[in-house]
Design a protein around this motif. Structure first.
Motif, PDB file in Angstrom:
ATOM      1  N   ILE A 163     -21.301  68.360  10.849  1.00  0.00           N
ATOM      2  CA  ILE A 163     -22.475  67.586  10.453  1.00  0.00           C
ATOM      3  C   ILE A 163     -22.163  66.618   9.328  1.00  0.00           C
ATOM      4  O   ILE A 163     -22.646  65.499   9.307  1.00  0.00           O
ATOM      5  CB  ILE A 163     -23.647  68.529  10.088  1.00  0.00           C
ATOM      6  N   LEU A 164     -21.339  66.989   8.366  1.00  0.00           N
ATOM      7  CA  LEU A 164     -21.102  66.116   7.226  1.00  0.00           C
ATOM      8  C   LEU A 164     -19.758  65.402   7.307  1.00  0.00           C
ATOM      9  O   LEU A 164     -19.625  64.278   6.863  1.00  0.00           O
ATOM     10  CB  LEU A 164     -21.184  66.911   5.914  1.00  0.00           C
TER      11      LEU A 164
ATOM     12  N   THR B  80     -17.848  56.579   0.855  1.00  0.00           N
ATOM     13  CA  THR B  80     -17.175  57.799   1.272  1.00  0.00           C
ATOM     14  C   THR B  80     -16.163  57.456   2.350  1.00  0.00           C
ATOM     15  O   THR B  80     -16.193  56.395   2.948  1.00  0.00           O
ATOM     16  CB  THR B  80     -18.177  58.806   1.837  1.00  0.00           C
ATOM     17  N   ASN B 118     -14.190  63.776   0.128  1.00  0.00           N
ATOM     18  CA  ASN B 118     -14.702  62.793   1.068  1.00  0.00           C
ATOM     19  C   ASN B 118     -14.940  61.445   0.396  1.00  0.00           C
ATOM     20  O   ASN B 118     -15.500  60.555   0.995  1.00  0.00           O
ATOM     21  CB  ASN B 118     -16.024  63.306   1.669  1.00  0.00           C
ATOM     22  N   VAL B 119     -14.512  61.281  -0.857  1.00  0.00           N
ATOM     23  CA  VAL B 119     -14.863  60.075  -1.592  1.00  0.00           C
ATOM     24  C   VAL B 119     -13.678  59.128  -1.606  1.00  0.00           C
ATOM     25  O   VAL B 119     -12.558  59.534  -1.929  1.00  0.00           O
ATOM     26  CB  VAL B 119     -15.276  60.440  -3.038  1.00  0.00           C
TER      27      VAL B 119
ATOM     28  N   VAL C  29     -27.682  55.256   3.893  1.00  0.00           N
ATOM     29  CA  VAL C  29     -26.697  55.274   4.964  1.00  0.00           C
ATOM     30  C   VAL C  29     -26.987  56.449   5.884  1.00  0.00           C
ATOM     31  O   VAL C  29     -26.469  57.533   5.727  1.00  0.00           O
ATOM     32  CB  VAL C  29     -25.271  55.335   4.404  1.00  0.00           C
ATOM     33  N   PHE C  48     -25.266  62.529   9.985  1.00  0.00           N
ATOM     34  CA  PHE C  48     -25.249  62.532   8.525  1.00  0.00           C
ATOM     35  C   PHE C  48     -23.830  62.393   8.014  1.00  0.00           C
ATOM     36  O   PHE C  48     -22.890  62.278   8.769  1.00  0.00           O
ATOM     37  CB  PHE C  48     -25.804  63.859   7.994  1.00  0.00           C
ATOM     38  N   GLY C  49     -23.695  62.475   6.719  1.00  0.00           N
ATOM     39  CA  GLY C  49     -22.367  62.588   6.119  1.00  0.00           C
ATOM     40  C   GLY C  49     -21.828  61.299   5.545  1.00  0.00           C
ATOM     41  O   GLY C  49     -20.753  61.299   4.962  1.00  0.00           O
ATOM     42  N   TYR C  50     -22.571  60.185   5.693  1.00  0.00           N
ATOM     43  CA  TYR C  50     -22.020  58.929   5.180  1.00  0.00           C
ATOM     44  C   TYR C  50     -22.097  58.844   3.666  1.00  0.00           C
ATOM     45  O   TYR C  50     -21.519  57.947   3.076  1.00  0.00           O
ATOM     46  CB  TYR C  50     -22.751  57.750   5.817  1.00  0.00           C
ATOM     47  N   LEU C  51     -22.860  59.769   3.045  1.00  0.00           N
ATOM     48  CA  LEU C  51     -22.876  59.767   1.585  1.00  0.00           C
ATOM     49  C   LEU C  51     -22.515  61.163   1.057  1.00  0.00           C
ATOM     50  O   LEU C  51     -22.964  61.580  -0.002  1.00  0.00           O
ATOM     51  CB  LEU C  51     -24.270  59.352   1.080  1.00  0.00           C
ATOM     52  N   HIS C  52     -21.675  61.881   1.796  1.00  0.00           N
ATOM     53  CA  HIS C  52     -21.303  63.232   1.390  1.00  0.00           C
ATOM     54  C   HIS C  52     -20.328  63.127   0.229  1.00  0.00           C
ATOM     55  O   HIS C  52     -19.153  62.807   0.425  1.00  0.00           O
ATOM     56  CB  HIS C  52     -20.674  63.949   2.571  1.00  0.00           C
ATOM     57  N   ARG C  53     -20.818  63.398  -0.970  1.00  0.00           N
ATOM     58  CA  ARG C  53     -20.006  63.148  -2.156  1.00  0.00           C
ATOM     59  C   ARG C  53     -19.484  64.416  -2.788  1.00  0.00           C
ATOM     60  O   ARG C  53     -19.063  64.393  -3.925  1.00  0.00           O
ATOM     61  CB  ARG C  53     -20.841  62.391  -3.190  1.00  0.00           C
ATOM     62  N   VAL C 374     -29.702  64.375   1.111  1.00  0.00           N
ATOM     63  CA  VAL C 374     -29.398  64.853   2.453  1.00  0.00           C
ATOM     64  C   VAL C 374     -27.922  65.206   2.545  1.00  0.00           C
ATOM     65  O   VAL C 374     -27.538  66.259   3.031  1.00  0.00           O
ATOM     66  CB  VAL C 374     -29.752  63.774   3.496  1.00  0.00           C
ATOM     67  N   ASP C 375     -27.062  64.324   2.068  1.00  0.00           N
ATOM     68  CA  ASP C 375     -25.626  64.550   2.215  1.00  0.00           C
ATOM     69  C   ASP C 375     -25.004  65.236   1.023  1.00  0.00           C
ATOM     70  O   ASP C 375     -23.924  65.807   1.146  1.00  0.00           O
ATOM     71  CB  ASP C 375     -24.907  63.207   2.399  1.00  0.00           C
ATOM     72  N   ARG C 376     -25.658  65.159  -0.127  1.00  0.00           N
ATOM     73  CA  ARG C 376     -25.087  65.706  -1.362  1.00  0.00           C
ATOM     74  C   ARG C 376     -23.638  65.271  -1.543  1.00  0.00           C
ATOM     75  O   ARG C 376     -22.767  66.075  -1.841  1.00  0.00           O
ATOM     76  CB  ARG C 376     -25.149  67.251  -1.359  1.00  0.00           C
TER      77      ARG C 376
END
Lengths: 192, 204, 376
Positions: A163-164, B80, B118-119, C29, C48-53, C374-376
């Motif tokens: 998912i992420l 990301t 992921n960054v 995003v 999801f996941g485009y802003l997973h930080r 959402v992505d944290r």
């Protein structure tokens, strides 16, 4: 209902179900129930339908890695015909596991939290747990996240995929033994 | 041309300029950004376009949703690794002349999230950046200052000669390779032709 | 789960489009893979996941105190309530108590956050409907006033980093309280002006009534919380249920919707803004003098006893919870954020099936998501 009463209900109504009370050391006094994974789905249905715990708020995965325990044991040994007390260091390996914690509340009775845990057999090959998404739909995305970041495989999940992170990613980054790919900047700083 | 002569002529309604000045004046006062907000800095970017810190009076009248119609990409927020190929693709789709403002610490170098798996540690690993704005998030006044710095950069560009900008040099690329999703990260991890790791440069 | 399946012969004629991650209306995003039959949505899968930080991994490597600035950046519009959620979880884990004045200050800044969040949400919803930014300008005008108050109190407009374990970081002055009282006094007339322009507007009513229905049982089972849940008729507001902080001292009502469509969710925000104003008036009137930090609290070198705690608050988006497991060391062993925006999105597909693609944008706007959460 207190946790002891819930435990009694689970063990009474579902044959073979084992629920263990896990006591919490902090001042929050939020104790939890450890349910065995074979009866996880049935226990969830009982909790939702009979005890009106209709709101599953939070699904968390936790990684407990293997631990080495070294202990010094005094044993009696015969050395050159004389009995002596010798100190031996014995190393035992405590196997690790992945754990998933569910926080349950009741919206109809305004009660909670009731905390339920399930553990996998180990961290390497047997990482399956029953999915509670058929019981509480709110677990859908959170179980996918536990699969993505920890590698827990949920049986019975309608759509188990990452998912992420992206589809071709192979690691499980939130595990304690995750090593990120080599990064030039950090290597240069370490060399100094 | 002598500045006093210019002022004297303009008092009589005669305006004297060079082709280069006129060209740059037109371009710098009508830079249209792309609607591209990634994270928290995007909210400050939106606040800059609102009534209090109006960015439209500097020429950024409309934010275009399509990259084919935009001149400027304000990378506002953390990039990301999952988003990086899309950023590079959007940059490639913008027609020349195009500019990039890296807004906020995350777009410059990864920011507070630099240790994340992921960054991406700065968008300048894949595309060339013109103006960097530090801050987390930078105030709207800082974004306006960066916009004005970009306008100064545009007005200082020469149309001919060796120091002309990238879009007037045929041999320099205007599109950059898009990274692919690998098994452990992005492949390649950075574009070595445009990213010069400052630590490696210091090392020699 | 309602499924609208077209006949087999039409399966190949479905148009599959990907909305996002760069799209003017996806609130950050966010990507949706939509399958359309003409203009009607047949299937919708969010990506999801485009802003997973990697907020959780970073917080597990850092101490408890240094995770507070990262919580600011979760739901980046509401940094004060994020801080409060985390501080509440740590206070449950360590047993710290918060003095009264700090509790009142926490309520005041949390309700101010709710005001500016709901005003912004209504502005963004109207912009998604095509109102080209004008309601957003009005909303941001009020938001800037609230951000000025936050800046004079905590030093930053958005990332306030204000709450600490056992209290708040700095005290507010009497001057600040009188400025807040002035803002609260003027906010009602702003809401009247806003409502006069928007609520009876026929375009708004035609585009939002009957669109995106969320039935009550599905909302409870899918874990939807916040104004979206109450718009479907479920009376569950954590300020009344858990009574955390000093919320049990204030008189305020919890508005409930009837049908759970987009119009109900929009009206929830407007009505909740009015209730927040009531809470603010009472808090500003009753705030006592006193200390702002628990004397037992040690900011640096906090080592909670081994154990775990789950603390949750009613953030403007829903139930924001923090689950912490401590093993006695200065870093948390497990740090988990329960993101309301992600879980509210579980039912996005159910709400959008059968509607037009233009309604998808409006429905997404009514759920009110922020991708940082959402992505944290």
């Amino acid at each position: 209902m207190t946790l002891e009463e819930i435990r009694g209900r689970l063990q009474g109504d579902i044959p073979g179900c084992q629920a263990e009370l896990v006591v919490n050391g902090s001042p929050s006094a939020q104790n939890s129930l450890l349910i065995d994974r074979q009866h996880g789905l049935e226990a969830a249905r009982l909790l939702r339908d009979r005890l009106h715990l209709d709101f599953c708020s939070n699904v968390t995965a936790v990684d407990w890695p293997d631990q080495d325990k070294t202990e010094k044991i005094k044993t009696k040994q015969t050395v050159d015909g004389v009995e002596k007390e010798v100190e031996e260091t014995r190393k035992t390996k405590i196997p690790g596991y992945l754990e998933v914690v569910y926080h349950l509340f009741s919206m109809t009775n305004k009660e909670g939290p009731v905390i339920v845990r399930m553990r996998t057999a180990n961290r390497t090959d047997d990482v399956t747990l029953p999915s509670l998404t058929p019981v509480w739909r709110s677990a859908e995305f959170q179980e996918r996240e536990a699969f993505d970041l920890y590698g827990v495989v949920f049986e019975g999940h309608p759509d188990l995929r990452r998912i992420l992170m992206w589809e071709g990613f192979t690691d499980h980054p939130m595990r304690k033994d995750y090593v990120p790919p080599p990064d030039d900047d950090l290597e240069i700083l370490r060399e100094r | 041309m002598d500045q006093d002569l210019k002022t004297e002529l303009s008092k009589h309604g005669i305006f004297a300029t060079s082709f280069e000045e006129l060209y740059n004046w037109g371009r710098k006062n009508s830079v249209w950004p792309l609607t591209f907000g990634l994270a928290c800095c995007a909210i400050e970017m939106i606040a800059t376009t609102m009534a209090r810190y109006d960015l439209a009076r500097f020429g950024a009248e409309v934010f275009r949703p399509s990259p084919r119609q935009a001149d400027l990409m304000i990378v506002s927020g953390t990039v990301t690794k999952k988003m990086a190929p899309q950023v590079v693709r959007l940059y490639n789709q913008m027609p020349e002349p195009k500019y990039v403002i890296a807004m906020g610490a995350c777009a410059i170098s990864g920011g507070p999230f630099r240790d994340g798996y992921n960054v991406l540690k700065g968008i300048d690993r894949f595309i060339p950046v013109d103006v960097h704005i530090p801050g987390c998030p930078p105030r709207p006044e800082a974004l306006i200052h960066a916009f004005m710095a970009l306008q100064d950069k545009i007005s200082a560009q020469h149309l001919t000669g060796e120091s002309r900008p990238r879009h007037l040099k045929q041999e320099l690329p205007s599109e950059f390779p898009v990274p692919e999703f690998g098994e452990h990260g992005l492949e390649p991890a950075q574009n070595d032709e445009i990213f010069h790791n400052p630590l490696k440069v210091l090392q020699g | 789960m309602t499924q609208v399946a077209p006949p087999e012969a039409q399966q190949d004629n479905l148009l599959e489009i990907s909305m996002g991650p760069q799209h003017p209306s996806t609130h950050g995003v966010f990507r949706m893979d939509v399958r359309l039959d003409g203009e009607r949505v047949m299937r919708l899968k969010p990506v999801f996941g485009y802003l997973h930080r990697n907020h959780e991994k970073i917080a597990e490597a850092a101490s408890y105190l240094s995770a507070i600035p990262y919580t600011d950046r979760l739901d980046y519009l509401c940094s004060m309530t994020n801080n409060w959620g985390y501080a509440l979880a740590v206070e449950k884990l360590t047993g710290l108590t918060v003095p009264e004045r700090a509790e009142y200050i926490r309520v005041i800044v949390a309700e101010l956050t709710r005001l500016q969040n709901h005003a912004g949400m209504v502005g963004f919803l109207l912009q998604d409907m095509g109102a080209s930014g004008t309601p957003l300008m009005y909303a941001f005008r009020e938001r800037e006033r609230v951000l000025d108050l936050f800046e004079s109190l905590s030093g930053a407009r958005m990332m306030c980093n204000y709450m600490r374990f056992g209290g708040v970081r700095v005290d507010c002055s009497a001057e600040w309280l009188s400025q807040t009282a002035k803002l609260v006094a003027g906010f009602n007339s702003f809401l009247d002006e806003f409502e006069q322009l928007l609520t009876g507007n026929e375009i708004l009513m035609a585009r939002t009534q009957g669109v995106g229905l969320l039935p009550r049982e599905l909302a409870i089972n899918a874990g939807v919380t916040g104004p979206g849940l109450r718009a479907s008729g479920v009376n569950y507001d954590l300020r009344k249920v858990d009574r955390y902080g000093v919320y049990d001292r204030f008189q305020f009502r919890v508005p409930l919707g009837e049908q759970g469509d987009v119009f109900d969710r929009y009206m929830m925000r407007v009505l909740e803004m009015r209730e927040s104003l009531k809470i603010l008036e009472q808090a500003l009137r009753d705030i006592p003098p006193g200390p702002i930090m628990d004397p037992k609290a040690r900011l640096r070198g906090l080592r909670p006893k081994a154990g775990e705690a789950y603390g949750r608050i009613e953030s403007p988006k829903g139930e924001l919870g923090f689950y912490l497991i401590s093993d006695g060391s200065p870093n948390p062993y497990r740090y988990r954020v329960r993101p309301p925006s992600l879980i509210n999105l579980t039912v996005l597909e159910d709400m959008c099936l059968g509607h037009n693609i233009a309604d998808v944008v409006v429905i997404l706007g009514s759920i009110d998501i922020v991708m940082g959460e959402v992505d944290r």
